[in-house]
Design a protein around this motif. Structure first.
Motif, PDB file in Angstrom:
ATOM      1  N   ARG A  37       0.824  -1.210   0.000  1.00  0.00           N
ATOM      2  CA  ARG A  37       0.000   0.000   0.000  1.00  0.00           C
ATOM      3  C   ARG A  37       0.857   1.259   0.000  1.00  0.00           C
ATOM      4  NH1 ARG A  37      -4.489  -1.765   4.586  1.00  0.00           N
ATOM      5  NH2 ARG A  37      -5.446  -3.460   3.373  1.00  0.00           N
ATOM      6  N   GLY A  38       1.952   1.212   0.724  1.00  0.00           N
ATOM      7  CA  GLY A  38       2.839   2.365   0.775  1.00  0.00           C
ATOM      8  C   GLY A  38       3.466   2.672  -0.566  1.00  0.00           C
ATOM      9  N   LEU A  39       3.914   1.646  -1.255  1.00  0.00           N
ATOM     10  CA  LEU A  39       4.508   1.844  -2.582  1.00  0.00           C
ATOM     11  C   LEU A  39       3.488   2.418  -3.556  1.00  0.00           C
ATOM     12  CD1 LEU A  39       6.650  -1.415  -2.933  1.00  0.00           C
ATOM     13  CD2 LEU A  39       7.527   0.936  -2.964  1.00  0.00           C
ATOM     14  N   ALA A  40       2.266   1.896  -3.507  1.00  0.00           N
ATOM     15  CA  ALA A  40       1.226   2.390  -4.412  1.00  0.00           C
ATOM     16  C   ALA A  40       0.882   3.850  -4.113  1.00  0.00           C
ATOM     17  CB  ALA A  40      -0.029   1.519  -4.288  1.00  0.00           C
ATOM     18  N   ALA A  41       0.768   4.175  -2.833  1.00  0.00           N
ATOM     19  CA  ALA A  41       0.447   5.551  -2.461  1.00  0.00           C
ATOM     20  C   ALA A  41       1.556   6.508  -2.871  1.00  0.00           C
ATOM     21  CB  ALA A  41       0.205   5.636  -0.955  1.00  0.00           C
ATOM     22  N   ALA A  42       2.793   6.121  -2.627  1.00  0.00           N
ATOM     23  CA  ALA A  42       3.927   6.980  -2.978  1.00  0.00           C
ATOM     24  C   ALA A  42       3.998   7.197  -4.487  1.00  0.00           C
ATOM     25  CB  ALA A  42       5.223   6.368  -2.463  1.00  0.00           C
ATOM     26  N   ALA A  43       3.784   6.143  -5.242  1.00  0.00           N
ATOM     27  CA  ALA A  43       3.838   6.255  -6.699  1.00  0.00           C
ATOM     28  C   ALA A  43       2.751   7.188  -7.220  1.00  0.00           C
ATOM     29  CB  ALA A  43       3.694   4.874  -7.333  1.00  0.00           C
ATOM     30  N   SER A  44       1.586   7.160  -6.597  1.00  0.00           N
ATOM     31  CA  SER A  44       0.474   8.004  -7.051  1.00  0.00           C
ATOM     32  C   SER A  44       0.721   9.483  -6.774  1.00  0.00           C
ATOM     33  CB  SER A  44      -0.832   7.569  -6.379  1.00  0.00           C
ATOM     34  OG  SER A  44      -0.853   7.941  -5.009  1.00  0.00           O
ATOM     35  N   LEU A  45       1.608   9.772  -5.828  1.00  0.00           N
ATOM     36  CA  LEU A  45       1.829  11.158  -5.407  1.00  0.00           C
ATOM     37  C   LEU A  45       3.153  11.748  -5.890  1.00  0.00           C
ATOM     38  CD1 LEU A  45       0.662  10.949  -1.667  1.00  0.00           C
ATOM     39  CD2 LEU A  45      -0.638  11.784  -3.634  1.00  0.00           C
ATOM     40  N   GLY A  46       4.058  10.897  -6.329  1.00  0.00           N
ATOM     41  CA  GLY A  46       5.397  11.394  -6.641  1.00  0.00           C
ATOM     42  C   GLY A  46       6.240  11.540  -5.398  1.00  0.00           C
ATOM     43  N   ALA A  47       5.982  10.670  -4.424  1.00  0.00           N
ATOM     44  CA  ALA A  47       6.752  10.650  -3.177  1.00  0.00           C
ATOM     45  C   ALA A  47       7.636   9.409  -3.158  1.00  0.00           C
ATOM     46  CB  ALA A  47       5.806  10.644  -1.982  1.00  0.00           C
ATOM     47  N   ARG A  48       8.486   9.282  -2.157  1.00  0.00           N
ATOM     48  CA  ARG A  48       9.299   8.074  -1.993  1.00  0.00           C
ATOM     49  C   ARG A  48       8.796   7.303  -0.778  1.00  0.00           C
ATOM     50  NH1 ARG A  48      13.871   5.612   0.216  1.00  0.00           N
ATOM     51  NH2 ARG A  48      14.548   7.294   1.598  1.00  0.00           N
ATOM     52  N   PHE A  49       8.561   6.023  -0.960  1.00  0.00           N
ATOM     53  CA  PHE A  49       8.074   5.186   0.121  1.00  0.00           C
ATOM     54  C   PHE A  49       9.210   4.758   1.038  1.00  0.00           C
ATOM     55  CE2 PHE A  49       7.451   0.660   1.467  1.00  0.00           C
ATOM     56  CZ  PHE A  49       6.560   0.917   2.497  1.00  0.00           C
ATOM     57  N   VAL A  50       8.946   4.838   2.357  1.00  0.00           N
ATOM     58  CA  VAL A  50       9.861   4.317   3.366  1.00  0.00           C
ATOM     59  C   VAL A  50       9.032   3.466   4.322  1.00  0.00           C
ATOM     60  CG1 VAL A  50      11.481   4.848   5.227  1.00  0.00           C
ATOM     61  CG2 VAL A  50      11.366   6.338   3.211  1.00  0.00           C
ATOM     62  N   GLN A  51       9.357   2.191   4.409  1.00  0.00           N
ATOM     63  CA  GLN A  51       8.588   1.311   5.285  1.00  0.00           C
ATOM     64  C   GLN A  51       8.901   1.598   6.747  1.00  0.00           C
ATOM     65  OE1 GLN A  51       9.055  -2.881   4.429  1.00  0.00           O
ATOM     66  NE2 GLN A  51       6.997  -3.306   5.183  1.00  0.00           N
TER      67      GLN A  51
END
Length: 230
Positions: A37-51
């Motif tokens: 979910r974090g990767l998908a959210a980050a990709a949709s926003l142009g952010a970088r995911f950090v678990q």
């Protein structure tokens, strides 16, 4: 470029805050426990995911190490991750129920702040925003004119009262960091069963505090209408 780390940012208020800050030109690091979910959210926003799991010391340390290796520093930390906890007859609450809420909502803030403080101190103007709630305010929960007075949420309210007080105490101790608490108000999220104003409106005070300048406030509890009673 301002670099901002947000916990619990894969949905709801955290996600909207991330979206708004990306739009404002921040480099946003989207923290979430669930990798997919974090990767998908980050990709949709142009952010970088950090678990990050704010209840796990090793996970929090790993997240800080990840940011240290990639960005080297952050300017803003938004402690947004939170849980509502058990809701129902108070006679049924257990110590374990309370501990679970405090571990995310309060101890989680301490874990994350402790781990990320060295990275914040590499910023010329470090800022911490703790997402609290009017449900943790004595003044608001005892005022019949306020919606907060209409609900009884002992576990959640106690945890958010602790968040707000923790904020004021950190602000006193961390004189080189601006530390404030934000109240999103009654926002239409999973917590409220869809009742309240929009998530966009709820994110307003969080975004406002995340974008303060070097002369901005510290040790304040702020909602959409301004300063709030403790």
């Amino acid at each position: 470029m301002t670099t901002t780390f947000i916990t619990g940012a894969n949905k709801s208020l955290g996600h909207e805050t991330a979206r708004r800050l990306v739009e404002a030109g921040h480099t946003v690091l989207l923290g979430a426990r669930d990798r997919e979910r974090g990767l998908a959210a980050a990709a949709s926003l142009g952010a970088r995911f950090v678990q990050i799991d704010v209840t796990d010391d090793a996970s929090v340390r790993a997240a800080a190490a990840d940011v240290a290796a990639h960005e080297g520093a952050i300017d803003v930390l938004v402690n947004n991750a939170g849980v509502l906890g058990r809701v129902g007859p108070v006679e049924e609450y257990t110590a374990a129920d309370m501990s679970a809420v405090l571990d995310v909502n309060v101890v989680g803030i301490v874990r994350v702040t402790h781990a990320f403080l060295p990275l914040l101190r590499r910023s010329p103007h470090p800022v911490i925003v703790n997402v609290s709630s009017g449900m943790g305010s004595f003044g608001m929960t005892q005022d019949p004119a306020r919606v907060e007075s209409q609900y009884a949420l002992p576990l959640y309210s106690a945890s958010k009262a602790a968040v707000t007080m923790l904020t004021t105490q950190y602000a006193k101790e961390l004189k080189d960091v601006k530390v404030n608490a934000a109240d999103p108000g009654q926002t239409a999220t999973d917590f409220t069963g869809g009742l309240g104003h929009s998530v966009a409106d709820g994110a307003d005070p969080v975004v406002a505090l995340a974008t303060i300048g070097p002369d901005g406030p510290t040790g304040r509890f702020i909602g959409r209408s301004g300063s709030l009673p403790w």
